[in-house]
Design an enzyme around this catalytic site. Structure first.
Site, PDB file in Angstrom:
ATOM      1  N   GLU A   1      88.127 -20.224  70.350  1.00  0.00           N
ATOM      2  CA  GLU A   1      89.106 -21.154  69.763  1.00  0.00           C
ATOM      3  C   GLU A   1      89.155 -21.001  68.244  1.00  0.00           C
ATOM      4  O   GLU A   1      90.070 -21.484  67.598  1.00  0.00           O
ATOM      5  CB  GLU A   1      88.707 -22.606  70.057  1.00  0.00           C
ATOM      6  CG  GLU A   1      88.919 -23.034  71.484  1.00  0.00           C
ATOM      7  CD  GLU A   1      88.225 -24.387  71.735  1.00  0.00           C
ATOM      8  OE1 GLU A   1      87.921 -25.115  70.764  1.00  0.00           O
ATOM      9  OE2 GLU A   1      87.977 -24.684  72.912  1.00  0.00           O
TER      10      GLU A   1
ATOM     11  N   ASP B   1      68.482 -19.689  71.493  1.00  0.00           N
ATOM     12  CA  ASP B   1      67.058 -19.682  71.789  1.00  0.00           C
ATOM     13  C   ASP B   1      66.831 -19.828  73.293  1.00  0.00           C
ATOM     14  O   ASP B   1      67.456 -20.667  73.946  1.00  0.00           O
ATOM     15  CB  ASP B   1      66.426 -20.873  71.045  1.00  0.00           C
ATOM     16  CG  ASP B   1      64.919 -20.846  71.053  1.00  0.00           C
ATOM     17  OD1 ASP B   1      64.357 -19.903  70.490  1.00  0.00           O
ATOM     18  OD2 ASP B   1      64.303 -21.777  71.615  1.00  0.00           O
TER      19      ASP B   1
HETATM   20  C1  GLC Z   1      61.896 -18.785  71.119  1.00  0.00           C
HETATM   21  C2  GLC Z   1      61.612 -18.781  69.633  1.00  0.00           C
HETATM   22  C3  GLC Z   1      60.182 -19.176  69.422  1.00  0.00           C
HETATM   23  C4  GLC Z   1      59.993 -20.572  69.965  1.00  0.00           C
HETATM   24  C5  GLC Z   1      60.433 -20.655  71.420  1.00  0.00           C
HETATM   25  C6  GLC Z   1      60.588 -22.073  71.850  1.00  0.00           C
HETATM   26  O1  GLC Z   1      61.195 -17.820  71.824  1.00  0.00           O
HETATM   27  O2  GLC Z   1      61.925 -17.525  69.092  1.00  0.00           O
HETATM   28  O3  GLC Z   1      59.816 -19.128  68.074  1.00  0.00           O
HETATM   29  O4  GLC Z   1      58.648 -20.944  69.871  1.00  0.00           O
HETATM   30  O5  GLC Z   1      61.682 -20.057  71.627  1.00  0.00           O
HETATM   31  O6  GLC Z   1      61.705 -22.659  71.249  1.00  0.00           O
END
Ligand code: GLC
Length: 565
Positions: free
Chosen positions: A271, A222
């Site tokens: 790993e 993310d």
């Molecule tokens: C990313 C995720 C989204 C979230 C953001 C903050 O863009 O896909 O859903 O709100 O990160 O974590």
């Protein structure tokens, strides 16, 4: 039981081709909206587990699960309080391990979401940071700063949260007086980690190992472009308001320092046996900069958001396809393709929007559902014919439209409540999906039970049961497309795309292989029917075709897979 599943898993995985991810079709599960086993209105891991055979039958190679970790759910789980625990709303750690084992027994890989840019404000470290006050060691793990202005009443710099408003929130000191500010690029409940602090890097290395040891096949990372901020957190200036798709290289995004992190992670992934992968959610300004995340010693794949943002226009589509293939070829990574996910309007609705309303931040306008579905099916067949790997978002195989008329009181997206937020309409693609039955919750949970977002009244006909085995249904189209993609030697990974020149608004390309006649994909993006000029053997079409005296006629917004005879 566990042992038997493990054995089966070994067989299933061993039979799969090496470097499975280079052409994998990866299905995104948004756990709260997939299947609710306990009737609380929120989907859960046992629900997902019970539906794995459906995914196997659909023909995908892997699933990616959005976060299911312990979280106050301020941003639907993208605010993680404990990276090693499962939130009780989704189940238990045993459920997660059982799900991974069941998936493997069915030959499906499992990718989990990792959220390293920020934690939840309820994370133990952040709670300690607040409680221990300015100068305390836990504050160093986040970005705490004194405010500007005479009394520190102004935020430390001009950065705006992606969800709208300042990217800083002021704290209250333990003695009750106004204190330092902390940085959050997203909601105030999502404080950004300070990745210069060695404890942060150490923690995430152990989190990676924790889930790898439990058998996961990879991580979707993310905000992969956000971890490192420019030294000194300088002002941005004119464009302090941040937008995901529009980001350039700013002091908070796509800093070169992030790549060192992924080099470390690649070594950890290696790993482990069986090709474990990392997938970057990196909204970088150009495809070349996106490609930096998938250099041979970094991550394996990156989402192609440039493709998502491309209009339904043959010239634009051809350009983005070429640019994507060229950029990824330069670093030896597979191209990836995606049309829908949990942050953007579903492509049934999105591809019909007027220019500029495309990706995020605006309430989509109503569209003609039938026309939207026709175009979405054409786009999906186009995507699945491209070289590389493709991401599907739960429900797109049912042709679900974006739900654009959710009442304000039903909405839960935190960005919706921060007036200028760019992402405020994300609930419309997160409505729980229909499985069976004539009324809500359509088999998502027990009959008569709730669903955390209301489902439209007319979704019975879009349910899995209503489409299963029905010729021409969107579900059967996806099943056929995935089966053909798997079987055809020219499809999937090979970097073998060749354009065919066309007139008018038609996109046409071939995929070459030594062992089969050229695979052809023709997309009619014009408003008129077109005729395929050569004698052809249709393989699959996204909509009804006509057989005229002079050959196959392709209606508007229709894609045909075929071979020449
Ligand atoms: C990313 C995720 C989204 C979230 C953001 C903050 O863009 O896909 O859903 O709100 O990160 O974590």
């Amino acid at each position: 039981m566990t042992e038997q599943l493990t054995d089966e898993r070994e067989t299933a995985i061993a039979d799969a081709p090496a470097r499975w991810w280079r052409d994998a079709v990866i299905y995104q599960i948004y756990p709260r909206s997939f299947a609710d086993s306990d009737g609380d209105g929120i989907g859960d891991l046992p629900g997902i587990r019970s539906r794995l055979p459906y995914l196997r039958e659909l023909g995908v190679d892997a699933v990616w699960l959005s976060p299911f970790y312990a979280s106050p759910q301020a941003d639907a789980g993208y605010d993680v309080a404990d990276y090693r625990r499962v939130d009780p709303v989704f189940g238990t750690l045993d459920d997660a391990v059982g799900l991974i084992q069941d998936a493997h027994a069915l030959g499906l890989r499992v990718i989990v979401d990792l959220v390293p840019n920020h934690s939840s404000a309820e994370h133990e470290w952040f709670r300690r940071a607040l409680a221990d006050g300015p100068g305390s060691p836990f504050r160093q793990r986040y970005h705490f700063r004194p405010g500007r202005g005479e009394h520190g009443e102004l935020p430390p710099n001009d950065w705006e949260s992606l969800f709208g408003g300042p990217a800083w929130t002021r704290t209250t000191d333990p003695d009750g007086t106004p204190g330092e500010w902390y940085l959050h690029l997203f909601a105030a409940e999502q404080p950004d980690f300070n990745w210069q602090h060695p404890a942060v890097a150490d923690e995430f290395r152990t989190v990676l190992r924790f889930w790898l040891d439990r058998g996961v096949d990879g991580f979707r990372i993310d905000v992969a472009h956000g971890l490192v901020k420019a030294a000194g957190l300088p002002n941005i200036g004119d464009h302090a308001e941040l937008h995901l798709l529009e980001v350039g290289v700013t002091p908070c995004f796509d800093q070169d320092g992030v790549h060192e992190i992924y080099r470390h992670w690649r070594r950890i992934l290696e790993e482990y046996p069986d090709d474990r992968i990392g997938v970057a959610e990196a909204w970088a300004p150009t495809l070349e900069r996106v490609a930096n995340y998938v250099r041979p010693d970094e991550l394996h794949q990156a989402f192609n958001f440039t493709y998502v943002a491309t209009a339904w226009d043959p010239h634009e589509q051809r350009r983005v396809i070429d640019e994507s293939l060229n950029a990824m070829r330069a670093v030896g990574a597979p191209a990836t393709w995606v049309l829908s996910n949990h942050d953007i309007p579903r492509h049934t609705t999105r591809l019909m929007q007027p220019e500029g309303h495309g990706v995020a931040g605006r309430r989509p306008e109503p569209v003609d559902d039938a026309a939207g579905l026709r175009r979405a099916r054409a786009a999906s067949l186009l995507m699945l014919a491209l070289p590389g790997s493709a991401y599907l978002y739960q429900g797109e195989e049912l042709g679900l439209p974006e739900v654009i008329d959710l009442p304000a009181e039903a909405r839960q997206d935190p960005a919706f409540f921060r007036a200028t937020g760019q992402d405020g309409y994300r609930d419309g693609c997160r409505v729980p999906i229909p499985w069976s039955g004539d009324e809500a919750p359509y088999g998502f949970g027990p009959a008569g039970g709730p669903s955390w977002l209301p489902q439209p009244d007319n979704w019975a006909e879009l349910g899995v049961a209503a489409q299963d085995g029905v010729l021409g249904s969107t579900l059967e189209l996806y099943r056929d497309a995935l089966a053909l993609r798997r079987a055809h030697p020219a499809l999937g990974a090979p970097d073998n795309l060749r354009w065919h020149e066309t007139s008018g608004d038609v996109l046409a390309f071939g995929r070459l292989s030594d062992s089969a006649p050229e695979f052809r994909c023709t997309v009619n993006m014009s408003a008129r029917p077109i005729r395929i000029a050569r004698p052809c053997e249709p393989l699959l079409a996204s909509g009804p075709m006509e057989y005229g005296p002079t050959g196959v006629i392709l209606p508007p917004d229709t894609t045909l897979w075929w071979t020449a005879i």
